[in-house]
Scaffold this motif. Sequence first.
Motif, short mmCIF file in Angstrom:
data_model
loop_
_atom_site.label_atom_id
_atom_site.label_comp_id
_atom_site.label_asym_id
_atom_site.label_seq_id
_atom_site.Cartn_x
_atom_site.Cartn_y
_atom_site.Cartn_z
N MET A 58 11.66 -8.65 -20.19
CA MET A 58 10.09 -8.32 -19.99
C MET A 58 9.34 -9.79 -19.84
O MET A 58 8.29 -9.61 -19.52
CB MET A 58 9.58 -7.64 -21.37
CG MET A 58 10.23 -6.21 -21.53
SD MET A 58 9.68 -5.55 -23.05
CE MET A 58 7.72 -5.10 -22.79
N VAL A 82 11.32 -6.13 -15.89
CA VAL A 82 9.87 -5.50 -16.09
C VAL A 82 9.00 -6.40 -16.46
O VAL A 82 8.21 -6.28 -17.59
CB VAL A 82 10.10 -4.40 -17.10
CG1 VAL A 82 10.89 -2.91 -16.59
CG2 VAL A 82 11.02 -4.77 -18.37
N THR A 84 6.04 -9.05 -16.61
CA THR A 84 4.58 -8.71 -16.13
C THR A 84 3.86 -9.98 -15.83
O THR A 84 2.83 -9.91 -15.05
CB THR A 84 3.74 -8.08 -17.20
OG1 THR A 84 4.06 -8.89 -18.66
CG2 THR A 84 4.43 -6.78 -17.66
N LYS A 85 4.64 -11.19 -16.15
CA LYS A 85 3.94 -12.43 -15.85
C LYS A 85 4.78 -13.58 -15.96
O LYS A 85 5.82 -13.28 -16.58
CB LYS A 85 2.64 -12.77 -16.67
CG LYS A 85 2.84 -12.76 -18.05
CD LYS A 85 1.56 -13.12 -18.94
CE LYS A 85 1.94 -13.25 -20.57
NZ LYS A 85 0.88 -13.60 -21.39
N HIS A 104 10.62 -6.54 -7.58
CA HIS A 104 10.94 -5.34 -8.15
C HIS A 104 10.50 -5.58 -9.65
O HIS A 104 11.35 -5.39 -10.54
CB HIS A 104 12.35 -5.04 -7.97
CG HIS A 104 12.68 -4.36 -6.70
ND1 HIS A 104 12.26 -3.19 -6.14
CD2 HIS A 104 12.90 -5.14 -5.72
CE1 HIS A 104 12.73 -3.08 -5.10
NE2 HIS A 104 12.83 -4.17 -4.50
N ASN A 105 9.13 -6.07 -10.13
CA ASN A 105 8.77 -6.12 -11.60
C ASN A 105 7.58 -5.53 -11.60
O ASN A 105 7.53 -4.78 -11.00
CB ASN A 105 8.65 -7.84 -11.70
CG ASN A 105 10.07 -8.39 -12.22
OD1 ASN A 105 10.68 -8.26 -13.47
ND2 ASN A 105 10.62 -9.29 -11.36
N GLN A 106 6.88 -6.07 -12.66
CA GLN A 106 5.58 -5.54 -12.85
C GLN A 106 4.47 -6.35 -12.97
O GLN A 106 3.41 -6.39 -13.65
CB GLN A 106 5.55 -4.78 -14.16
CG GLN A 106 6.65 -3.68 -14.29
CD GLN A 106 6.36 -2.41 -13.59
OE1 GLN A 106 5.09 -1.93 -13.46
NE2 GLN A 106 7.38 -1.76 -13.18
N SER A 108 0.94 -8.47 -11.61
CA SER A 108 0.02 -8.31 -10.85
C SER A 108 -0.72 -9.76 -10.27
O SER A 108 -1.93 -10.06 -9.81
CB SER A 108 -0.94 -7.33 -11.65
OG SER A 108 -1.50 -8.08 -12.75
N HIS A 127 7.36 -5.49 -4.19
CA HIS A 127 7.55 -4.38 -5.22
C HIS A 127 7.09 -4.71 -6.44
O HIS A 127 7.77 -4.66 -7.43
CB HIS A 127 9.15 -4.13 -5.25
CG HIS A 127 9.45 -3.61 -3.82
ND1 HIS A 127 9.63 -2.01 -3.55
CD2 HIS A 127 10.08 -4.11 -2.69
CE1 HIS A 127 10.10 -2.01 -2.17
NE2 HIS A 127 10.65 -3.15 -1.84
N ASN A 128 5.76 -5.31 -6.54
CA ASN A 128 5.19 -5.30 -7.70
C ASN A 128 3.75 -4.60 -7.72
O ASN A 128 3.73 -3.41 -7.03
CB ASN A 128 4.95 -6.89 -7.95
CG ASN A 128 6.04 -7.68 -8.57
OD1 ASN A 128 6.46 -7.67 -9.69
ND2 ASN A 128 6.90 -8.15 -7.74
N THR A 129 2.77 -5.08 -8.51
CA THR A 129 1.66 -4.27 -8.68
C THR A 129 0.54 -5.19 -8.48
O THR A 129 -0.67 -4.86 -8.82
CB THR A 129 1.54 -3.94 -10.11
OG1 THR A 129 1.39 -4.84 -10.93
CG2 THR A 129 2.43 -2.64 -10.52
N ASN A 151 3.31 -3.57 -2.28
CA ASN A 151 2.41 -3.78 -3.54
C ASN A 151 1.25 -3.11 -3.35
O ASN A 151 1.36 -2.04 -2.71
CB ASN A 151 2.24 -5.21 -3.68
CG ASN A 151 2.98 -6.01 -4.25
OD1 ASN A 151 3.20 -5.89 -5.32
ND2 ASN A 151 3.72 -6.76 -3.35
#
Length: 208
Positions: A58, A82, A84-85, A104-106, A108, A127-129, A151
Amino acid sequence: MRPPQTEDVQQVSQEQGERNVAMAVCVQLAGRAIIRVVSRCEEAQDNCNLDLSECQLMQIPDAVYHLMRHTELKRCDLSGNVITKIPPKFAVKFSLITELNLSHNQMSKLPEELAELQALERLDISHNTFIALPLVACQIPQLKRLLANNNFIIDVNVEKLRQAPALEFVDLQSNPLPSRVHELLSNLTGIRIELSPRQVEDWENLYV
């Protein structure tokens, strides 16, 4: 209050047993993940290529920075987690990397400190947000290839992209780019931009 019945005790005992099993499984999985991370850090000490893909991360554990403190990393793969930063200290600890895979993570957003990666030539944030192409990617001095496909990007500062010091290729396929941004990117010269065919908007099909 009625005394606990035998079936109540059995039910509580069963639920507790199930929780204990679930906890043991979680601890076992976490243990495997930790062992995998440590093992891959040890491999990177030999080949200068840190592969932490598919490690259920994470975030980047502080232990990784400690284990790699005497290694001059050239490549870092954090894909398939997963996360996020990325923390600002990443650029300080791994200042010599030439390739960074964050796909392929989360995520932004990216920290401004990535602009300090003087040797980075390839950055994968696919493949992120992301909803906007990170401006810091246009400031990395040696960055040649930027993969930002798949994205949710609707905002691209085309002028900043044009001014990027070394950028040669940008993949923006499979993003919901507005028609105006899509057109500006299509006409951009000096950088090869990969775009998905623009979807015709509903209002464009209306006859006036």
